[in-house]
Design a protein around this motif. Structure first.
Motif: not given
Length: 386
Positions: A130-131, A188-196, A206-220
């Motif tokens: 589920t990626a 799959a439902q859990f993940v794709l709810g964010d990333h469709m 456009g491509p899949p993926g929620y850009s905010r969650l995938l930003s490399p500096d989104r971290r502590p």
């Protein structure tokens, strides 16, 4: 853990949960650390409010005993591959024939209507399919599993509410039913709810993926002496943050920071900029500033500081229970609070087969019948000195 976790929740809600184990016992009984054999910490954390019986279901007497227990049960839950249950003649049709009011819940890897039906599945495999490791890899450069049994527990949560909904239907209609809670589809439902994302549309925009969650500096965020978690999210919070760091004048800021539309269109820049600002003060200074500005923030816990968190202590999440062989145990109890029917921990996690004879007597077995099961090897009792 998905079956044990789902039934632990139901046990916390008041269900009498009978845990039917093989002679080897639940595999998590053997997961270290432990004080005594077959009482591993993972098992202890997931099996309170249950009673244990050991039945060898490959023996005729073991199967017959299980059917007799199912005849008066509300729910039957298993997390065994369907083909194995069919070989044992314990499929939904077999148990519903004995008890038409039964809710038969199957927790397994893949839906029975798809090409993956019957495949073995574990938490790691389902995370990979589920990626989730791939998404982590996009940020860190290396795919990694979540350091928690995420798939097992999310599927277990879904199973608990599916079972309760099926019971609600049964109580209104009198009808039992079989329900299937597959790991792959649930996750799959859990993940794709964010990333469709762009593939939510047909044709895709456009491509899949929620850009905010995938930003490399989104971290502590690293501070000058540690780390802190913070999320400056809405316009009110950003205005308070700019004021606190001396950038109240809009002209002094990069235009990509100046509106919600600009910020949401430039997540990588915004998180990168914020990360650099956070390095300029200590953790204590940022925590104080965020508190005064009413900006959401939190400490970065490790496992020890989480266990010792003062809020969890105040609300009583971690509870101590006494176990006859393991001594005092600390377990994470039910999190919700209820005004009339609060969940509770009523019984310690059982030893292997601890309640077998009691359970069978409650189901109407005579002493002679129980002894016959023991002689056959269908019922396995714990050693007399355990």
């Amino acid at each position: 853990m998905m079956g044990p976790y789902a039934t632990m929740i139901l046990g916390d809600y008041g269900a009498d949960v009978i845990k039917v184990e093989s002679p080897e016992g639940d595999v998590m009984r053997h997961a270290a650390p432990m004080r005594h054999p077959q009482m591993g910490a993972m098992y202890l954390q997931g099996n309170r409010n249950k009673r244990s019986i050991v039945l060898d279901l490959k023996k005729a007497g073991g199967r017959a005993a299980l059917l007799r227990l199912a005849a008066s049960a509300d729910v039957f839950v298993h997390n065994v591959r369907p083909a194995a249950m069919s070989r044992l003649k314990l499929a939904a049709s077999d148990l519903l024939a004995v008890n038409p009011r039964l809710v038969y819940a199957s927790l397994h890897g893949f839906g029975e209507q798809g090409p993956y039906a019957g495949r073995p599945a574990y938490d790691d495999l389902i995370q990979g399919m589920t990626a989730l490791p791939a998404l982590t890899g996009r940020i860190t450069g290396e795919p990694r599993y979540s350091p928690a049994t995420m798939a097992d527990r999310i599927v277990g949560l879904n199973a608990a509410h599916a079972i309760l909904a099926a019971l609600f239907h049964r109580n209104r209609s009198g009808e039992g039913q079989s329900i299937e809670i597959p790991m792959f589809e649930t996750m799959a439902q859990f993940v794709l709810g964010d990333h469709m994302a762009g593939r939510s549309f047909e044709p895709p925009i456009g491509p899949p993926g929620y850009s905010r969650l995938l930003s490399p500096d989104r971290r502590p965020y690293q501070t000058s002496d540690g780390y802190v978690c913070a999320l400056v999210y809405n316009d009110k919070q950003w205005t308070a943050f700019f004021r606190a760091i001396g950038l109240e004048n809009e002209a002094d800021r990069d235009p990509r920071l100046n509106s919600i539309a600009s910020r949401t269109g430039n997540y990588d820049f915004v998180y990168g900029w914020f990360s650099e600002v956070m390095k300029t003060r200590t953790t204590a200074e940022w925590m104080r500033l965020f508190e005064e500005a009413d900006i959401p923030h939190a400490p970065l816990h490790d496992l020890d500081s989480l266990i010792d968190d003062p809020h969890l202590a105040a609300v009583g999440l971690l509870q101590s229970i006494e176990h006859p062989t393991e001594g005092t145990l600390r377990v994470a109890g039910p999190a919700a609070t209820w005004s009339r029917t609060p969940p509770s921990i009523r019984h310690y996690p059982p030893g292997l087969g601890e309640h077998g004879e009691t359970i069978l007597r409650e189901a109407g077995f005579s002493d002679e019948g129980i002894e016959a099961l023991v002689t056959e090897g269908a019922l396995v009792n714990p050693p007399k000195d355990s």
